[in-house]
Design a protein around this motif. Structure first.
Motif, PDB file in Angstrom:
ATOM      1  N   VAL A 142      80.407 -39.592 -35.210  1.00 30.98           N
ATOM      2  CA  VAL A 142      79.272 -39.898 -35.905  1.00 30.98           C
ATOM      3  C   VAL A 142      79.694 -39.853 -37.389  1.00 30.98           C
ATOM      4  O   VAL A 142      79.307 -40.649 -38.363  1.00 30.98           O
ATOM      5  CB  VAL A 142      78.386 -38.805 -35.766  1.00 30.98           C
ATOM      6  N   SER A 174      78.962 -42.763 -39.981  1.00 31.37           N
ATOM      7  CA  SER A 174      77.991 -42.365 -41.267  1.00 31.37           C
ATOM      8  C   SER A 174      78.777 -42.840 -42.566  1.00 31.37           C
ATOM      9  O   SER A 174      78.259 -43.500 -43.481  1.00 31.37           O
ATOM     10  CB  SER A 174      77.953 -40.732 -41.387  1.00 31.37           C
ATOM     11  N   CYS A 205      73.986 -44.038 -39.739  1.00 35.52           N
ATOM     12  CA  CYS A 205      75.087 -44.019 -39.013  1.00 35.52           C
ATOM     13  C   CYS A 205      75.472 -45.504 -38.220  1.00 35.52           C
ATOM     14  O   CYS A 205      74.589 -45.803 -37.446  1.00 35.52           O
ATOM     15  CB  CYS A 205      75.576 -43.190 -38.187  1.00 35.52           C
ATOM     16  N   ARG A 237      70.929 -39.099 -39.207  1.00 37.67           N
ATOM     17  CA  ARG A 237      72.114 -38.751 -38.395  1.00 37.67           C
ATOM     18  C   ARG A 237      71.569 -37.408 -37.430  1.00 37.67           C
ATOM     19  O   ARG A 237      71.921 -37.508 -36.481  1.00 37.67           O
ATOM     20  CB  ARG A 237      72.967 -38.221 -39.582  1.00 37.67           C
TER      21      ARG A 237
END
Length: 650
Positions: free
Chosen positions: A505, A509, A530, A553
């Motif tokens: 993640v 991002s 993301c 996110r």
């Protein structure tokens, strides 16, 4: 003489008895048994089939996507047609004399004594004129029914269309359908046919010699009521769907957006599309043939039927499954000298830049091919087991992310995608002595792998949820009680522990929100999206532009995949489309620079028709026998048939 009188009384008695029996029978038939009255009145009764309204389909906010509008079928009983003004009827119905004769011949071949369709789906405006003169046409009468209407002309491939039943439909329904009925032929109309169709009714109407209605027979005692079909609440957001279709105009590709917490599909775009109203009315047949032979295939449902090499989206899967297998972690570093060398260093899978030592998070951010080449080699070559077994473990782990099998969406025709088995490669290379170098292109989502846009979006939903997904679906509520099918409430694990998602993640991002990231140009102010750009290899022409993402996110509300065929770089075409849709859904506004918006709206990326050059007669050399297949132990073992040194950067 006495004998004569005795016979006289006997004969009189017989006649009297017969008269009494006949009188009693007439009394019973005329005053007691109404079924005979009904039979006797058949010549002045008209059995009108009452067709139910199909269920209305709404979007997730209660806005109408599909509704019904009235039309009229003109029926004819050939035996009753006498002395009519054929020219006037043809003018009112909109046909010529040849069309009249053809329709009458068809009706007679069906049955001279039973009513059958003469002309279908006469609109209200034409019926108003016909109704004034209908009494002049003995043997003709009108049947009311409804057809579908699409107020916004959107989501054609999702909604589908209805068509008249054929013999096979009637047989499979075990008598439920009759000639002239309609049935869902594609899309949601087909998938939910049994709920949408409702139940027919019958109304007995008395008519006079001129075929004019004279009221309901027996106060409706022998009538049955029609039951309307169940309404459906779809998961689509109508406003978002309209925007997505505008952004994909004059482009070939797909947009699929999913709500990660439910699996509900927010946007389902297959482009080029068509106006679903084209599949309604008397021109339906002509329109269907136009769409069928359109070179851009608007009836092809790309979100669930088109299969593309996934490109960079698969790097996300590779990073997660390799961590779960214990072969890498977020601190694992590989050296990127500008490409991954394999086959004893004689072949290279290139990056477009030199990263040097690079960890997992940065590899995702910069989409480093080299990093994932090394990762795949560890999964296949360094697990202390035969290659075929290691590959099978890798394949099974990947399939848990919805790759290589149908996800079970509530639409017919979903494709499973492609993820070859180990036997495929063993057969190709002639034995089991192959390693990661033989299909290294799989490491970056190329080669023989193919997934649908729905599967791409679902992978993002899995990452957004940190490890699970709900089966993607398009209908979130059935009927007045808004019933949800149980298979769409099942929580499905992707087989990777939650702790392994954080570095992935973070990389996604940074790819969007940090300068230098591949998607930095389409970042959204005040929203941490993301995502990842992608360029999917296309052996038939220019590469496909891909962008996949989720946002925000934390507590994600939307996961999205955009594919624009033959458009090149994902950040140039697919990225801006996804960014605008995500921001519109979350903020109800779009802040992407206007010049980018205009470029997307005005672009025409449809392939131009090819101009065939005159064929020239050329002399060809004699054909040689094809070369035998090479074995894995030969010097050229590292050359993979589908991988030509990849020098693009996602």
């Amino acid at each position: 003489m006495n004998s004569f009188f005795e016979r006289k009384y006997i004969i009189q008695g017989v006649f009297i008895a017969v008269a009494i029996v006949i009188a009693a029978r007439l009394f019973y038939l005329q005053l007691i048994d109404e079924s005979y009255l009904l039979s006797a009145n058949n010549n002045v009764l008209r059995k009108m089939v009452i067709y139910p309204a199909r269920g209305v389909i709404l979007d997730r906010n209660g806005q109408v996507l599909v509704q019904n509008e009235p039309v009229y079928d003109l029926l004819v009983t050939p035996r009753e047609v006498k002395d009519i003004d054929t020219a006037l009827l043809c003018e009112l119905v909109g046909i010529d004399k040849a069309g009249f004769d053809r329709r009458m011949a068809t009706a007679r071949s069906y049955s001279p004594y039973k009513a059958s369709q003469f002309e279908k789906q006469i609109p209200s405006t034409a019926y108003a004129k016909l109704q004034e003169h209908l009494y002049k046409f003995r043997g003709f009468y009108v049947q009311n029914r409804t057809v579908r209407s699409y107020p916004d002309s959107i989501a054609a491939q999702f909604l589908g269309y209805i068509q008249e039943v054929n013999d096979r439909d009637i047989e499979r329904s075990k008598g439920f359908y009759r000639p002239g009925d309609y049935i869902g032929a594609s899309g949601v109309e087909s998938a939910y046919e049994e709920l949408l169709r409702g139940q027919r009714g019958v109304k007995n109407v008395m008519v006079d010699a001129f075929n004019r209605p004279q009221g309901v027979f027996a106060d409706g005692k022998y009538d049955t009521l029609a039951v309307a079909g169940d309404g459906l609440v779809s998961s689509l957001d109508k406003d978002l769907q309209i925007l997505a279709e505008k952004l994909m105009r004059n482009k070939i590709g797909s947009v699929v957006a999913i709500e990660p917490s439910t699996g509900e599909i927010l946007t389902f775009v297959s482009s080029p599309s068509y106006d679903p109203n084209m599949m309604v009315g008397r021109e339906r047949g002509n329109n269907y043939m136009k769409l069928l032979y359109d070179p851009h295939k608007p009836m092809f449902i790309r979100p669930i039927q088109a299969q593309y090499p996934p490109g960079s989206v698969f790097k996300v899967v590779s990073a997660l499954t390799a961590q779960q297998a214990g072969l890498i972690d977020q601190h694992t570093v590989f050296n990127c000298p500008g490409g991954y060398r394999y086959g004893g260093g004689r072949a290279i899978m290139r990056c477009t830049h030199v990263d040097g030592p690079i960890p997992l998070i940065t590899a995702i951010q910069r989409s480093c091919n080299t990093y994932f080449g090394y990762t795949y080699a560890r999964m296949i070559d360094h697990r202390g087991m035969p290659t075929s077994e290691a590959y099978t473990l890798w394949r099974e782990a990947s399939m848990k992310f919805g790759i290589g099998h149908a996800l079970g969406i509530d639409l017919p025709g979903e494709k499973s995608g492609l993820l070859p088995t180990s036997d495929f490669y063993t057969k190709r290379y002639g034995n089991a002595k192959w390693g990661s170098g033989y299909n290294i292109s799989l490491s970056i989502g190329q080669g023989e792998m193919g997934i649908t846009p729905l599967q791409m979006a679902n992978i993002m939903a899995i990452v957004a949820n940190r490890g699970f997904y709900y089966r993607p679906h398009l209908i979130k509520g059935i009927g007045e009680k808004k019933i949800v099918k149980p298979e769409f409430t099942e929580k499905i694990s992707a087989g990777v522990d939650e702790k392994y998602y954080e570095p992935v993640v973070e990389g996604l991002s940074r790819a969007v929100n940090v300068p230098g990231g591949t998607g930095y140009a389409v970042r959204i102010a005040d929203i941490e999206m993301c995502g990842k750009t992608g360029t999917a290899q296309n052996p038939h022409g220019a590469d496909h532009a891909v962008f996949f993402a989720f946002a925000p996110r934390e507590n994600p509300k939307i996961a999205i995949a955009v594919v624009v065929e033959n458009a090149g770089y994902g950040g140039v075409w697919a990225g801006p489309i996804a960014s605008m849709l995500v921001e519109q859904y979350l903020k109800d506004t779009i802040t992407l620079p206007k010049y980018i918006q205009d470029r997307i709206h005005n672009a025409d990326l449809l392939p131009k028709p090819k101009v065939e050059k005159p064929k020239e007669t050329v002399r060809t050399a004699p054909q040689r026998d094809p070369m035998p297949p090479r074995k894995p132990d030969e010097d050229v073992q590292f050359i993979h048939h589908s991988l030509v040194a990849i020098n693009r950067y996602d």
